[in-house]
Design an enzyme around this catalytic site. Sequence first.
Site, short mmCIF file in Angstrom:
data_model
loop_
_atom_site.label_atom_id
_atom_site.label_comp_id
_atom_site.label_asym_id
_atom_site.label_seq_id
_atom_site.Cartn_x
_atom_site.Cartn_y
_atom_site.Cartn_z
N ARG A 110 -12.16 -3.24 -10.23
CA ARG A 110 -12.34 -3.00 -8.79
C ARG A 110 -13.51 -2.07 -8.58
NH1 ARG A 110 -7.17 -1.43 -5.30
NH2 ARG A 110 -6.97 0.26 -6.75
N THR A 114 -16.11 -0.57 -2.75
CA THR A 114 -15.77 -1.72 -1.90
C THR A 114 -14.36 -2.22 -2.15
OG1 THR A 114 -16.52 -3.33 -3.53
CG2 THR A 114 -18.19 -2.47 -2.00
N ASP A 206 -1.88 4.71 -11.27
CA ASP A 206 -2.74 3.69 -11.88
C ASP A 206 -2.02 3.12 -13.11
OD1 ASP A 206 -6.11 3.09 -12.13
OD2 ASP A 206 -4.76 2.57 -13.78
N ASP A 209 -3.95 3.33 -16.48
CA ASP A 209 -4.00 4.70 -17.01
C ASP A 209 -2.65 5.12 -17.56
OD1 ASP A 209 -6.66 5.15 -16.55
OD2 ASP A 209 -6.35 6.12 -14.61
N1 URA Z 1 -3.76 -0.62 -9.29
C1 URA Z 1 -2.96 0.32 -9.84
O1 URA Z 1 -2.94 0.51 -11.05
N2 URA Z 1 -2.16 1.04 -9.02
C2 URA Z 1 -2.14 0.86 -7.69
O2 URA Z 1 -1.39 1.54 -7.01
C3 URA Z 1 -3.00 -0.13 -7.14
C4 URA Z 1 -3.79 -0.85 -7.97
#
Ligand code: URA
Length: 215
Positions: A110, A114, A206, A209
């Site tokens: 991502r 944007t 995330d 992560d």
């Molecule tokens: N990607 C993620 O890892 N967590 C989110 O909350 C949204 C997208």
Amino acid sequence: MTDPATPAAVTIVDHPLVQHKLTIMRKRETSTAGFRRLLREISQFLAYEATRGLPLTLTRIETPLCEMDAPMIEGKKLVLVSILRAGNGLLDGILELVPGARVGFVGLYRDPETLKPVQYYYKVPDELEDRMVIVVDPMLATGNSSVAAVDLLKASGARNIRFMCLLAAPEGIKRMQEAHPDVPIVTAAVDDHLNDHGYIVPGLGDAGDRMFGTK
Ligand code: URA
């Protein structure tokens, strides 16, 4: 053929085992190892729903008592497509259930400004038109990556596609259903909303992560 006015189903796997494990995954203090293990465990419950309807073929077998025609799935008729990198956290658990499944990868990240997906890798098995394809990504957030992945798979010939995630945002479901109303979605929960950074709230942070310890 799905009527475009009626999007395919969103299945929420609300089984207590899944909900309990998901709650532990959401907790800030859950370790990387714990997060990965729970994701693997939940992936198998989600796969149970996502693979519903996989075609069965009757095979002649012999039980200790007699011969019979018994149903079996053809693993190689199934393709799992992981959206890198977080999708990989869902892969291994499903492959334990269907070891013969073929595997593809879509590399999309991502753009932080944007929030739009940028493709950097695409490798999928051939003859997608003859196979059920399950796209896996733990987080259906904006839906941009998922829509882009399904766009690519359809361009490669896939016609029978399902999407499996751990958590979905209403915004992501809407986006997927508008772009790909023929693709059913299987998830463990639909959360409240996306924040300004495209994160699912309350969510779990995330997913990449948290599963790989990169923060
Ligand atoms: N990607 C993620 O890892 N967590 C989110 O909350 C949204 C997208």
